[in-house]
Write a protein that holds these residues in place. Structure first.
Motif, PDB file in Angstrom:
ATOM      1  N   PHE A   9       0.829  -1.202   0.000  1.00  0.00           N
ATOM      2  CA  PHE A   9       0.000   0.000   0.000  1.00  0.00           C
ATOM      3  C   PHE A   9       0.867   1.257   0.000  1.00  0.00           C
ATOM      4  O   PHE A   9       0.652   2.179  -0.793  1.00  0.00           O
ATOM      5  CB  PHE A   9      -0.910  -0.037   1.229  1.00  0.00           C
ATOM      6  N   VAL A  10       1.857   1.284   0.877  1.00  0.00           N
ATOM      7  CA  VAL A  10       2.741   2.449   0.954  1.00  0.00           C
ATOM      8  C   VAL A  10       3.577   2.592  -0.311  1.00  0.00           C
ATOM      9  O   VAL A  10       3.695   3.684  -0.889  1.00  0.00           O
ATOM     10  CB  VAL A  10       3.656   2.358   2.191  1.00  0.00           C
ATOM     11  N   ALA A  11       4.158   1.497  -0.768  1.00  0.00           N
ATOM     12  CA  ALA A  11       5.103   1.557  -1.887  1.00  0.00           C
ATOM     13  C   ALA A  11       4.440   1.877  -3.219  1.00  0.00           C
ATOM     14  O   ALA A  11       5.039   2.551  -4.065  1.00  0.00           O
ATOM     15  CB  ALA A  11       5.859   0.230  -1.993  1.00  0.00           C
ATOM     16  N   CYS A  12       3.198   1.428  -3.407  1.00  0.00           N
ATOM     17  CA  CYS A  12       2.573   1.560  -4.721  1.00  0.00           C
ATOM     18  C   CYS A  12       1.328   2.450  -4.756  1.00  0.00           C
ATOM     19  O   CYS A  12       1.025   3.032  -5.799  1.00  0.00           O
ATOM     20  CB  CYS A  12       2.199   0.173  -5.264  1.00  0.00           C
ATOM     21  N   LEU A  13       0.616   2.572  -3.648  1.00  0.00           N
ATOM     22  CA  LEU A  13      -0.647   3.307  -3.662  1.00  0.00           C
ATOM     23  C   LEU A  13      -0.584   4.630  -2.912  1.00  0.00           C
ATOM     24  O   LEU A  13      -1.555   5.394  -2.954  1.00  0.00           O
ATOM     25  CB  LEU A  13      -1.771   2.444  -3.083  1.00  0.00           C
ATOM     26  N   CYS A  14       0.516   4.899  -2.224  1.00  0.00           N
ATOM     27  CA  CYS A  14       0.664   6.138  -1.461  1.00  0.00           C
ATOM     28  C   CYS A  14       1.679   7.067  -2.117  1.00  0.00           C
ATOM     29  O   CYS A  14       2.679   6.613  -2.677  1.00  0.00           O
ATOM     30  CB  CYS A  14       1.103   5.836  -0.034  1.00  0.00           C
ATOM     31  N   THR A  15       1.417   8.365  -2.004  1.00  0.00           N
ATOM     32  CA  THR A  15       2.287   9.404  -2.559  1.00  0.00           C
ATOM     33  C   THR A  15       2.951  10.167  -1.417  1.00  0.00           C
ATOM     34  O   THR A  15       2.250  10.699  -0.547  1.00  0.00           O
ATOM     35  CB  THR A  15       1.462  10.381  -3.416  1.00  0.00           C
ATOM     36  N   PRO A  16       4.284  10.234  -1.386  1.00  0.00           N
ATOM     37  CA  PRO A  16       4.975  10.932  -0.289  1.00  0.00           C
ATOM     38  C   PRO A  16       4.568  12.401  -0.200  1.00  0.00           C
ATOM     39  O   PRO A  16       4.510  13.097  -1.210  1.00  0.00           O
ATOM     40  CB  PRO A  16       6.449  10.791  -0.664  1.00  0.00           C
ATOM     41  N   LEU A  17       4.292  12.839   1.024  1.00  0.00           N
ATOM     42  CA  LEU A  17       3.914  14.225   1.285  1.00  0.00           C
ATOM     43  C   LEU A  17       4.926  14.904   2.203  1.00  0.00           C
ATOM     44  O   LEU A  17       5.282  16.060   1.999  1.00  0.00           O
ATOM     45  CB  LEU A  17       2.523  14.280   1.914  1.00  0.00           C
TER      46      LEU A  17
END
Length: 268
Positions: free
Chosen positions: A123-131
């Motif tokens: 989820f973090v690696a592929c579906l989340c965008t760093p903010l």
């Protein structure tokens, strides 16, 4: 060859980026960044991420919600949850462009754990965008559309069904029923997609594309899944719609998923 949400090497591409945030939501994202720093910039937070339609560039003003994930150095506390709730309420109240705010809280240890490697890690690696902060994706592997990923992301649909039934029975307003319809429909469509993901050989979070991919392999259920995708975008308050999702399509999908991919490893 790249395509269907994959990179040139066949791994799943990260689906969002700050550069894709629609202009209408720029102020919302800036305010979220500021409020997160004000509340969690005391050393509790490792990093923050956007996910969902806003960083994918598909959000609709006045309809879409703002989804955030905060990675904390320690396990989330009640104080952390209270601070997150205050941010949710403040942002939702301040911006007409969004219809609701949700903030997930997890520890870095949990997100990087072996147990979560093919669920929250994916989820973090592929579906989340760093903010904000250092990107945890740098410590995670590249992911491919495998049966293992299918099992560990959505192999627990059967566990969700009893709770949905209870919520449907207790829902007393159209607003509650629409909210539940949206949640259930989206989960079912995404589970239907990951059921066929290894055969489709790609990744998508788009509900319509997900339903179409599913229909290629289960034509007898294709119309039901297309209807679920529509309800995920424009939810209904009709109790009959919820009953169909929870009592017909959902149980069938859970059983088929277990037969094809097995069940997700149990969490404490």
């Amino acid at each position: 060859m790249a395509g269907r949400g994959l990179t040139i090497d066949g791994s799943i591409a990260r689906e969002g980026a700050l550069s894709r945030v629609p202009r209408a939501f720029g102020g919302v994202v800036d305010a979220a960044r500021t409020r997160i720093v004000e509340a969690f910039g005391d050393g509790r937070m490792h990093s923050a991420y956007l996910y969902g339609s806003i960083p994918r560039g598909t959000a609709v003003p006045g309809v879409s919600d703002l989804d955030l994930l905060l990675a904390l150095h320690a396990e989330p506390t009640e104080a952390d949850r209270r601070d997150a709730t205050r941010i949710e309420h403040a942002l939702d109240k301040s911006f007409e462009e969004i219809d609701g705010v949700g903030i997930l809280l997890f520890s870095v240890r949990t997100l990087l754990s072996e147990r979560e490697r093919h669920d929250l890690g994916f989820f973090v690696a592929c579906l989340c965008t760093p903010l904000l902060g250092d990107d945890l994706a740098d410590q995670l592997p590249r992911y491919r559309p495998t049966p293992l990923l299918a099992r560990e992301t959505n192999g627990d649909l059967s566990l969700a069904l009893p709770g949905w039934r209870r919520q449907a029975d207790e829902a007393s307003t159209d607003k509650h029923r629409r909210g539940l319809c949206r949640l259930v429909a989206r989960r079912i469509v995404r589970t239907g997609f990951t059921l066929v993901m290894p055969r489709w050989e790609g990744w998508t979070s788009d509900l319509v594309e997900s339903a179409e991919a599913f229909g290629l392999y289960y034509p007898e259920r294709a119309e039901q899944m297309r209807a679920a995708a529509e309800r995920g975008r424009t939810p209904s308050a009709d109790p009959a719609v919820l009953r169909h999702l929870i009592e017909d399509l959902g149980p069938w999908l859970a059983a088929e998923y277990a037969a094809v991919h097995g069940e997700k490893a149990l969490r404490p």
